[in-house]
Design a protein around this motif. Structure first.
Motif, PDB file in Angstrom:
ATOM      1  N   GLY A 155       0.833  -1.235  -0.140  1.00 51.95           N
ATOM      2  CA  GLY A 155      -0.065   0.146  -0.087  1.00 51.95           C
ATOM      3  C   GLY A 155       0.907   1.419  -0.052  1.00 51.95           C
ATOM      4  N   ASP A 156       2.055   1.133   0.734  1.00 59.98           N
ATOM      5  CA  ASP A 156       2.820   2.703   0.850  1.00 59.98           C
ATOM      6  C   ASP A 156       3.497   2.673  -0.478  1.00 59.98           C
ATOM      7  OD1 ASP A 156       4.630   0.266   1.048  1.00 59.98           O
ATOM      8  OD2 ASP A 156       5.535   1.100   3.074  1.00 59.98           O
ATOM      9  N   VAL A 162       9.332   3.047  -9.833  1.00 57.83           N
ATOM     10  CA  VAL A 162      10.271   1.961  -9.532  1.00 57.83           C
ATOM     11  C   VAL A 162      11.709   2.267  -9.103  1.00 57.83           C
ATOM     12  CG1 VAL A 162      11.911   0.176 -10.778  1.00 57.83           C
ATOM     13  CG2 VAL A 162       9.105   0.560 -11.438  1.00 57.83           C
ATOM     14  N   GLY A 163      12.128   3.811  -9.687  1.00 57.64           N
ATOM     15  CA  GLY A 163      13.390   4.220  -9.233  1.00 57.64           C
ATOM     16  C   GLY A 163      13.134   4.652  -7.724  1.00 57.64           C
ATOM     17  N   GLN A 164      12.151   5.293  -7.252  1.00 57.58           N
ATOM     18  CA  GLN A 164      12.092   5.361  -5.962  1.00 57.58           C
ATOM     19  C   GLN A 164      12.164   4.384  -4.888  1.00 57.58           C
ATOM     20  OE1 GLN A 164       8.452   7.982  -6.364  1.00 57.58           O
ATOM     21  NE2 GLN A 164       9.635   9.753  -6.226  1.00 57.58           N
ATOM     22  N   ILE A 165      11.424   3.296  -5.395  1.00 57.96           N
ATOM     23  CA  ILE A 165      11.510   2.092  -4.382  1.00 57.96           C
ATOM     24  C   ILE A 165      12.900   1.463  -4.479  1.00 57.96           C
ATOM     25  CG2 ILE A 165      10.461  -0.076  -4.075  1.00 57.96           C
ATOM     26  CD1 ILE A 165       8.508   2.243  -3.509  1.00 57.96           C
ATOM     27  N   ASP A 166      13.556   1.344  -5.708  1.00 54.43           N
ATOM     28  CA  ASP A 166      14.766   0.628  -5.800  1.00 54.43           C
ATOM     29  C   ASP A 166      15.023  -0.548  -5.020  1.00 54.43           C
ATOM     30  OD1 ASP A 166      17.353   0.766  -7.113  1.00 54.43           O
ATOM     31  OD2 ASP A 166      18.079   1.728  -5.300  1.00 54.43           O
ATOM     32  N   PRO A 196      -2.998   2.102  -7.463  1.00 51.08           N
ATOM     33  CA  PRO A 196      -4.049   1.022  -6.626  1.00 51.08           C
ATOM     34  C   PRO A 196      -4.279   0.002  -7.556  1.00 51.08           C
ATOM     35  CG  PRO A 196      -4.644   3.407  -6.190  1.00 51.08           C
ATOM     36  CD  PRO A 196      -3.576   3.668  -7.467  1.00 51.08           C
ATOM     37  N   GLY A 197      -4.360  -1.177  -6.847  1.00 50.51           N
ATOM     38  CA  GLY A 197      -4.677  -2.461  -7.703  1.00 50.51           C
ATOM     39  C   GLY A 197      -3.679  -3.048  -8.495  1.00 50.51           C
ATOM     40  N   GLN A 210      10.828 -12.384   1.020  1.00 44.29           N
ATOM     41  CA  GLN A 210      10.249 -12.156   2.571  1.00 44.29           C
ATOM     42  C   GLN A 210      10.705 -11.075   2.941  1.00 44.29           C
ATOM     43  OE1 GLN A 210      11.980 -16.076   3.538  1.00 44.29           O
ATOM     44  NE2 GLN A 210       9.863 -16.603   4.587  1.00 44.29           N
ATOM     45  N   LYS A 211      11.982 -10.456   2.805  1.00 42.98           N
ATOM     46  CA  LYS A 211      12.423  -9.285   3.454  1.00 42.98           C
ATOM     47  C   LYS A 211      11.980  -8.276   2.884  1.00 42.98           C
ATOM     48  CE  LYS A 211      17.196 -11.374   4.362  1.00 42.98           C
ATOM     49  NZ  LYS A 211      18.753 -11.092   4.060  1.00 42.98           N
ATOM     50  N   CYS A 212      11.801  -8.138   1.593  1.00 38.47           N
ATOM     51  CA  CYS A 212      11.171  -6.954   0.817  1.00 38.47           C
ATOM     52  C   CYS A 212       9.818  -6.506   1.061  1.00 38.47           C
ATOM     53  CB  CYS A 212      11.549  -7.193  -0.447  1.00 38.47           C
ATOM     54  SG  CYS A 212      10.976  -5.720  -1.732  1.00 38.47           S
ATOM     55  N   PHE A 213       8.958  -7.902   1.109  1.00 39.61           N
ATOM     56  CA  PHE A 213       7.636  -7.634   1.061  1.00 39.61           C
ATOM     57  C   PHE A 213       6.890  -7.803   2.649  1.00 39.61           C
ATOM     58  CE2 PHE A 213       8.410  -8.072  -3.284  1.00 39.61           C
ATOM     59  CZ  PHE A 213       7.551  -6.898  -3.967  1.00 39.61           C
ATOM     60  N   ARG A 214       7.844  -8.423   3.566  1.00 44.64           N
ATOM     61  CA  ARG A 214       7.493  -8.721   4.754  1.00 44.64           C
ATOM     62  C   ARG A 214       6.631  -9.828   5.116  1.00 44.64           C
ATOM     63  NH1 ARG A 214       8.024  -3.104   4.431  1.00 44.64           N
ATOM     64  NH2 ARG A 214       9.596  -2.074   5.601  1.00 44.64           N
ATOM     65  N   LEU A 215       6.799 -10.896   4.296  1.00 47.89           N
ATOM     66  CA  LEU A 215       5.767 -12.008   4.391  1.00 47.89           C
ATOM     67  C   LEU A 215       5.788 -12.479   5.519  1.00 47.89           C
ATOM     68  CD1 LEU A 215       6.520 -13.271   0.428  1.00 47.89           C
ATOM     69  CD2 LEU A 215       4.840 -11.836   1.439  1.00 47.89           C
TER      70      LEU A 215
END
Length: 215
Positions: A155-156, A162-166, A196-197, A210-215
């Motif tokens: 959500g955040d 893409v560049g900002q998330i990196d 969104p979506g 797991q680390k990136c998406f906190r699964l």
């Protein structure tokens, strides 16, 4: 279009035959069971009733003429191993064999198989990963460590690029595509924004995911 010899018409073999038919390939199917052979006839170019461990019968099929030979025998490993060995001896350019365990795979690879598939093991791994997380929507293994995943967009991340998330630099994960309203956006660049979506097709290891998406 390829010419494919498929040996073994259990459930796995039947599914392979139908998928190959849908893809437009020429398929010769072989099984000892007449009922199975008759059932698959609408989906294959030709089908033969016979024992694939019989060298004379196998040679009569013209093994070198097939682009791929698939040994889908699942309930008789001895027959699978013998068939695999004979196929290679007869000049099959590519032999793919089914295995249920690592030990079987080793024997098959040593005795003619160019590649081995584990339908039960691979499906079990897919099911475990897919349904143990609320955010993984699909999964395709590429090797022992890496896979392609379809994941929910955090959500955040909405409104960011893409560049900002990196995440490539931070987590060694590559964003291969963005899925938006059922369509794939493949031309992903640092300027590609998230909405969104959206869902993401990402390439990486499950550990990094797991680390990136906190699964």
């Amino acid at each position: 279009m390829k010419s494919i010899l498929l040996i073994g018409l259990g459930r796995f073999g039947m599914h392979i035959a139908k998928e190959l038919h849908a893809l437009g390939h020429q398929v010769m199917a072989v099984d000892e069971n007449e009922e199975r052979v008759n059932e698959i006839l609408p989906y294959v170019t030709n089908a033969q009733i016979g024992n694939s461990t019989n060298e004379e019968f196998l040679a009569s099929l013209g093994i070198p003429d097939f682009d791929v030979c698939i040994v889908a025998i699942g309930n008789d490993f001895q027959s699978s191993l013998e068939t695999t060995c004979y196929l290679k001896e007869m000049g099959a350019p590519l032999v793919v064999a089914r295995a249920e365990r690592d030990g079987q795979a080793k024997f098959l690879l040593r005795n003619g198989a160019d590649d081995v598939v584990y339908p039960e093991k691979q499906l079990a791994k897919w099911t475990a990963i897919r349904y143990s997380s609320d955010h993984i929507l699909d999964y395709v293994a590429l090797d022992e460590d890496h896979a392609m995943y379809e994941v929910d967009l955090p959500g955040d991340w909405v409104g960011k690029t893409v560049g900002q998330i990196d995440i490539r630099k931070k987590y060694h994960i590559n964003i291969m595509a963005v899925k938006r309203s059922g369509k794939l956006i493949l031309s992903v660049s640092p300027e590609t924004d998230f909405r969104p979506g959206d869902t993401l097709l990402v390439l990486g290891t499950y550990k990094d995911l797991q680390k990136c998406f906190r699964l």
